[in-house]
Write an enzyme that holds these catalytic residues in place. Structure first.
Site, mmCIF file in Angstrom:
data_model
loop_
_atom_site.group_PDB
_atom_site.id
_atom_site.type_symbol
_atom_site.label_atom_id
_atom_site.label_comp_id
_atom_site.label_asym_id
_atom_site.label_seq_id
_atom_site.Cartn_x
_atom_site.Cartn_y
_atom_site.Cartn_z
ATOM 1 N N LEU A 137 -7.783 -6.305 0.318
ATOM 2 C CA LEU A 137 -7.812 -5.546 -0.934
ATOM 3 C C LEU A 137 -6.702 -6.099 -1.805
ATOM 4 O O LEU A 137 -5.591 -6.349 -1.311
ATOM 5 C CB LEU A 137 -7.574 -4.048 -0.677
ATOM 6 C CG LEU A 137 -8.653 -3.276 0.091
ATOM 7 C CD1 LEU A 137 -8.179 -1.854 0.376
ATOM 8 C CD2 LEU A 137 -9.952 -3.255 -0.691
ATOM 9 N N ASP A 138 -6.968 -6.292 -3.086
ATOM 10 C CA ASP A 138 -5.913 -6.822 -3.937
ATOM 11 C C ASP A 138 -4.787 -5.799 -4.076
ATOM 12 O O ASP A 138 -4.943 -4.623 -3.746
ATOM 13 C CB ASP A 138 -6.463 -7.261 -5.294
ATOM 14 C CG ASP A 138 -7.027 -6.113 -6.107
ATOM 15 O OD1 ASP A 138 -6.276 -5.165 -6.412
ATOM 16 O OD2 ASP A 138 -8.223 -6.158 -6.449
ATOM 17 N N GLY A 139 -3.663 -6.261 -4.558
ATOM 18 C CA GLY A 139 -2.476 -5.413 -4.610
ATOM 19 C C GLY A 139 -2.637 -4.151 -5.419
ATOM 20 O O GLY A 139 -2.020 -3.121 -5.115
ATOM 21 N N THR A 141 -5.428 -2.446 -5.758
ATOM 22 C CA THR A 141 -6.489 -1.606 -5.205
ATOM 23 C C THR A 141 -5.991 -0.904 -3.954
ATOM 24 O O THR A 141 -5.371 -1.527 -3.085
ATOM 25 C CB THR A 141 -7.729 -2.448 -4.863
ATOM 26 O OG1 THR A 141 -8.207 -3.069 -6.056
ATOM 27 C CG2 THR A 141 -8.834 -1.588 -4.276
#
Length: 304
Positions: A137-139, A141
């Protein structure tokens, strides 16, 4: 010592042979030293008590390597045999760990970030096993992220060719119309190719210039939800992943972790084994993000 006593001792030696009985051994021809009784390993795996496991076997509800086993004396190799109850895979290896994390925003999906940012080590250090994250998951999210030390299972769940579904809740700018949802389902063109969601719906009414949208898709492309919503004119303000395959975040608080339940673990293992048995020929091309999604065995929603 009397002559009678000596005669009795000689009689004992003549009539009673030296025999060593190993009462602990119940192996049969063909069984190895590492095999164990099926009902024993099922009970150790947390399926039920040994007596209940015996009933499951007799009732024909247990399979070993795809074959129904009804004999109580049956033995299995816990390290290699694939055991299932009612079609749901059972993990016999008690060294494997499966941890659900509600990843907070500001944490990158890495066990050792090269740029010194906050990463997953602060969560994994609670466990003796060497854990790693399944997918990313990106930072910015938050939401459901699985940590495990089960490499084969992680490979299946993370690879886009297997189409494991993910469900997100996105807070986006503007009022999302039904026509926009249809566009997302029919598919749009991005810089790296076409993409479509499997399901989309608006949650509630727009408020203060924002809409809440639930999106389900199986693509593993980088920042795909954010890019899709920006492409249809509704940039994402906040994003959380609520579901990953059969796993549901439930009420797990941000930054908290918990072990998967037996049902959740079994559902994940069933997915992995289904794809392993199907073989690589049955998998979609790794770059094809529009394949039909995997329908995972359902696990109970978490109430943690």
């Amino acid at each position: 010592m009397s002559d009678r006593h000596s005669a009795d001792n000689r009689a004992d030696r003549d009539l009673v042979p030296d025999v060593v009985i190993d009462w602990s051994s119940n192996q049969r021809a063909g069984d190895s030293a590492t095999s164990e009784r099926l009902q024993k390993v099922l009970a150790a795996a947390g399926v039920a008590s040994r007596r209940v496991c015996e009933n499951l076997i007799v009732a024909g509800r247990v399979t070993v390597n795809g074959e129904v086993v009804t004999e109580l004396g049956s033995r299995v190799e816990p390290a290699t045999d694939l055991v299932a109850v009612d079609g749901v895979a059972i993990q016999l290896d008690t060294t494997k760990r499966y941890i659900m994390l509600n990843k907070p925003t500001g944490v990158v999906s890495s066990m050792a970030d090269e740029n010194g940012r906050r990463d997953l080590r602060e969560f994994a250090r609670e466990y003796d096993e060497r854990l790693f994250n399944v997918g990313r998951l990106d930072g910015e999210t938050s939401g459901l992220l699985l940590l495990t030390n089960d490499g084969p299972l992680a490979n299946v769940l993370a690879h886009p060719r297997y189409g494991v579904e993910k469900t997100y809740i996105a807070k986006v700018t503007g009022s999302v119309q039904a026509s926009t949802l249809r566009t997302l389902k029919e598919g749009i063109e991005l810089d790296d190719g076409p993409i479509a969601v499997d399901a989309a719906r608006v949650l509630g009414a727009p408020s203060q210039g924002h809409s809440m949208v639930e999106l389900t898709l199986h693509s593993g492309r980088n920042r795909i939800v954010r890019r899709m919503m920006a492409a249809v004119g509704h940039p994402v303000v906040e994003l959380v992943r609520r579901q990953f395959g059969p796993l549901h975040l439930g009420t797990l608080a941000s930054g908290q972790m918990r072990e998967l339940t037996d049902a959740e673990r079994g559902a994940l293992l069933t997915i992995a084994r289904q794809h392993e048995q199907a073989g690589p020929a049955a998998a979609e091309d790794p770059d094809a993000d529009t394949a039909a999604p995997t329908r995972a065995p359902r696990a109970p929603r978490s109430t943690s």
